[in-house]
Design a protein around this motif. Structure first.
Motif, mmCIF file in Angstrom:
data_model
loop_
_atom_site.group_PDB
_atom_site.id
_atom_site.type_symbol
_atom_site.label_atom_id
_atom_site.label_comp_id
_atom_site.label_asym_id
_atom_site.label_seq_id
_atom_site.Cartn_x
_atom_site.Cartn_y
_atom_site.Cartn_z
ATOM 1 N N VAL A 222 0.854 -1.192 0.000
ATOM 2 C CA VAL A 222 0.000 0.000 0.000
ATOM 3 C C VAL A 222 0.886 1.237 0.000
ATOM 4 O O VAL A 222 1.875 1.284 0.724
ATOM 5 N N LYS A 223 0.547 2.225 -0.827
ATOM 6 C CA LYS A 223 1.304 3.473 -0.809
ATOM 7 C C LYS A 223 0.393 4.646 -1.150
ATOM 8 O O LYS A 223 -0.800 4.470 -1.432
ATOM 9 N N GLN A 224 0.977 5.820 -1.134
ATOM 10 C CA GLN A 224 0.260 7.043 -1.530
ATOM 11 C C GLN A 224 1.136 7.801 -2.521
ATOM 12 O O GLN A 224 2.366 7.811 -2.376
ATOM 13 N N VAL A 225 0.482 8.388 -3.515
ATOM 14 C CA VAL A 225 1.188 9.222 -4.487
ATOM 15 C C VAL A 225 0.571 10.606 -4.486
ATOM 16 O O VAL A 225 -0.660 10.746 -4.476
ATOM 17 N N ILE A 226 1.407 11.612 -4.472
ATOM 18 C CA ILE A 226 0.932 12.982 -4.673
ATOM 19 C C ILE A 226 1.530 13.478 -5.990
ATOM 20 O O ILE A 226 2.738 13.363 -6.212
ATOM 21 N N ILE A 227 0.668 13.962 -6.865
ATOM 22 C CA ILE A 227 1.127 14.491 -8.152
ATOM 23 C C ILE A 227 0.950 16.003 -8.135
ATOM 24 O O ILE A 227 -0.145 16.501 -7.872
ATOM 25 N N ILE B 187 -5.365 24.790 -9.300
ATOM 26 C CA ILE B 187 -5.163 23.396 -8.899
ATOM 27 C C ILE B 187 -3.669 23.148 -8.736
ATOM 28 O O ILE B 187 -2.903 23.279 -9.697
ATOM 29 N N THR B 188 -3.262 22.822 -7.524
ATOM 30 C CA THR B 188 -1.834 22.676 -7.230
ATOM 31 C C THR B 188 -1.355 21.234 -7.265
ATOM 32 O O THR B 188 -0.209 20.974 -7.628
ATOM 33 N N CYS B 189 -2.217 20.290 -6.854
ATOM 34 C CA CYS B 189 -1.799 18.889 -6.814
ATOM 35 C C CYS B 189 -2.987 17.977 -6.583
ATOM 36 O O CYS B 189 -4.094 18.447 -6.306
ATOM 37 N N ILE B 190 -2.756 16.675 -6.724
ATOM 38 C CA ILE B 190 -3.755 15.681 -6.336
ATOM 39 C C ILE B 190 -3.088 14.642 -5.442
ATOM 40 O O ILE B 190 -1.894 14.358 -5.567
ATOM 41 N N GLY B 191 -3.886 14.100 -4.543
ATOM 42 C CA GLY B 191 -3.451 12.972 -3.732
ATOM 43 C C GLY B 191 -4.165 11.721 -4.213
ATOM 44 O O GLY B 191 -5.363 11.778 -4.501
ATOM 45 N N VAL B 192 -3.431 10.616 -4.321
ATOM 46 C CA VAL B 192 -4.006 9.326 -4.726
ATOM 47 C C VAL B 192 -3.579 8.277 -3.700
ATOM 48 O O VAL B 192 -2.394 8.062 -3.479
ATOM 49 N N GLY B 193 -4.547 7.664 -3.066
ATOM 50 C CA GLY B 193 -4.280 6.656 -2.056
ATOM 51 C C GLY B 193 -4.204 7.264 -0.659
ATOM 52 O O GLY B 193 -4.402 8.470 -0.500
#
Lengths: 120, 120
Positions: free
Chosen positions: B8-13, B96-102
């Motif tokens: 399991v992880k998280q990505v911020i783009i 819009i600065t970024c998105i978080g996924v997970g």
């Protein structure tokens, strides 16, 4: 009425001496933000989410100074987390990169961190 | 046994086109990390905390590209959050600065974000 006196926020203080590259710094600050959020009482979590999760990123000049702020936050019973890097990339394992303080009452946090400068 | 398949992880783009100063960027990435964590199912939250909350920060080249990744994440039923800046300081409100996924399964996230580059 002074609503500001019971506002809730979060502060992340970085070890400015490390001069981390921006992606690495952002990941460490994010780690502190989530860890300190998870460590906070649920009433603090809820109040903070309700106001849009305000947070600021401040800089301490050294690891020693960072540890002093961490100790002050702990002594004030503020939810706080010390973040050490896993050391897979840029810096040595166990290096203290930042601390998260709160979410908690703004005035309680400001009593401790109010003299630190924003990271530009 | 391939344990990696259910990590399991998280990505911020981030929106790399904005070229935010590092403190501002760190605060936005932290915002995405917490918001996406809060939006995730509790089993994802727990599994991610148990493995030390691994996260990486990637860069998209424009707001348009960021929105495409966000839509892909939503379509894949990944917990995701779009972060807009309040606009009090460096950039216009609503940017819009970024998105978080997970946090979510690494292999599901990698299917969507695997071609993006790390922020240095």
């Amino acid at each position: 009425m002074n609503c500001g006196s019971w506002r809730v926020k979060q502060v992340i203080i970085i070890n400015g001496a490390l001069k981390l590259p921006k992606g690495k710094l952002a990941a460490q600050v994010a780690h502190a933000a989530v860890a300190s959020f998870v460590a906070a009482p649920s009433k603090n979590q809820k109040a903070w989410i309700d106001v849009g999760m305000p947070k600021i990123v401040l800089s301490a000049s050294s690891e020693q100074e960072l540890l002093e702020y961490y100790q002050k936050a702990i002594n004030a019973n503020l939810p706080s987390q010390l973040i050490k890097d896993a050391g897979k990339t840029v810096i040595a394992a166990g290096t203290i990169t930042c601390i998260g303080v709160g979410p908690a009452l703004e005035k309680k946090i400001d009593q401790i961190t109010g003299d630190l400068k924003l990271v530009g």
